[in-house]
Design an enzyme around this catalytic site. Structure first.
Site, PDB file in Angstrom:
ATOM      1  N   ASP A  55       0.702  -1.222  -0.086  1.00  0.00           N
ATOM      2  CA  ASP A  55       0.011  -0.079  -0.118  1.00  0.00           C
ATOM      3  C   ASP A  55       0.871   1.360  -0.139  1.00  0.00           C
ATOM      4  O   ASP A  55       1.956   1.304   0.232  1.00  0.00           O
ATOM      5  CB  ASP A  55      -0.943   0.147   1.352  1.00  0.00           C
ATOM      6  CG  ASP A  55      -2.143  -0.952   1.074  1.00  0.00           C
ATOM      7  OD1 ASP A  55      -2.350  -1.554   0.109  1.00  0.00           O
ATOM      8  OD2 ASP A  55      -2.473  -1.406   2.204  1.00  0.00           O
ATOM      9  N   TYR A 111       6.748 -10.092   7.064  1.00  0.00           N
ATOM     10  CA  TYR A 111       6.894  -8.776   7.129  1.00  0.00           C
ATOM     11  C   TYR A 111       7.157  -8.353   8.360  1.00  0.00           C
ATOM     12  O   TYR A 111       7.030  -9.148   9.439  1.00  0.00           O
ATOM     13  CB  TYR A 111       5.199  -8.276   7.070  1.00  0.00           C
ATOM     14  CG  TYR A 111       4.649  -7.978   5.304  1.00  0.00           C
ATOM     15  CD1 TYR A 111       4.636  -6.552   4.809  1.00  0.00           C
ATOM     16  CD2 TYR A 111       4.375  -9.134   4.788  1.00  0.00           C
ATOM     17  CE1 TYR A 111       4.229  -6.795   3.652  1.00  0.00           C
ATOM     18  CE2 TYR A 111       3.746  -9.010   3.324  1.00  0.00           C
ATOM     19  CZ  TYR A 111       3.775  -7.807   3.010  1.00  0.00           C
ATOM     20  OH  TYR A 111       3.205  -7.669   1.718  1.00  0.00           O
TER      21      TYR A 111
END
Length: 273
Positions: A55, A111
């Site tokens: 994003d 992540y």
């Protein structure tokens, strides 16, 4: 020949990784570099695919892209980096099978999220991590996409204190949109004592309990690795890695100084007489 690259980027200046008309994106810059070097004609004919989307404001150390090219000798990190902005760089390369698809072939992804600890109770955080690990329905942890399964398998969550910051590493087979950032919000709520472990258990049962959760800010999130096991033989580009380290060190100094400058604007406590 089909070539795969590991790409790193600081996402602060970009509207996410996926190309979009009229805005600056990571893929847009990569396309421009590859086309200007005539490594590809266009993304479609080159079958350009990435391992996933990030994003707006999200960063990456191990994003993976793959494309077809008839100029493989040019498709190397140090050449491609000459046409990329300083906050995007390739650092490893592999020649892959013609059917290689970076997203579908991935075994798992990791992540890292970095956030102020806010005096969170580390034992509560780790207890929450144990509950989240395994296969669950994460419908309460994402922006729902009708018709798409919300069941995912988290292989591992590790939470560590680093000074006054928390480092949260999450590995899963795949992730839903906003899933990681919503997990971070949930962990911090439990770690602060605002919510308990029973509430977390309810969150993992969306058939009987539904609650909207605001995702954590994007600037703390980094895609650190996409794992393909031994099926991809990566060759790191030492020169590109050294150059990127130099740029990151300059970037780090800039932000350390800027943080101190911002501190000057904070209201100061009056000195006691």
């Amino acid at each position: 020949m089909r070539v795969a690259l590991k790409i790193a980027y600081i996402g602060s200046s970009y509207r996410g990784s996926q190309v979009q008309p009229g805005v600056s994106t990571i893929e847009g810059k990569i396309f421009e570099a590859l086309q200007s070097l005539e490594i590809i004609e266009d993304p479609s004919s080159a079958r350009f695919v990435s391992s996933g989307r990030t994003d707006t404001g999200v960063h990456a150390m191990g994003q993976v892209v793959a494309f077809d090219t008839d100029k493989p000798k040019l498709a190397i990190p140090r050449v491609i980096n000459s046409k990329l902005p300083g906050d995007i760089w390739a650092w490893s390369r592999a020649e892959v099978d013609s059917d290689f698809h970076p997203r579908r072939y991935a075994i798992n992804r990791t992540y890292r999220y970095i956030t102020p600890s806010m005096d969170a109770d580390i034992s509560k955080l780790r207890a929450a991590c144990s509950i989240l690990e395994g296969s669950h329905d994460f419908a309460n942890f994402c922006f729902r996409d009708t018709g798409r399964s919300t069941i995912r398998r988290i292989e591992k969550i590790d939470v560590r204190l680093a000074g006054n910051l928390l480092r949260i590493d999450i590995t899963a087979n795949s992730f839903l949109w906003k899933m990681i950032r919503k997990i971070v919000t949930v962990l911090l709520l439990v770690g602060s004592g605002a919510r308990d472990l029973d509430w977390l258990e309810n969150m993992l049962d969306p058939a009987s309990y539904e609650e909207g959760i605001k995702p954590a800010k994007p600037y703390g999130l980094i895609l650190t690795n996409v794992n393909y096991g031994d099926s991809v033989q990566w060759v790191d580009d030492g020169y590109s890695m050294r150059r990127s380290r130099e740029r990151i060190e300059e970037y780090l100094v800039y932000h350390q100084v800027l943080a101190e400058v911002m501190d000057q604007f904070l209201p100061k406590e009056p000195k006691a007489e």
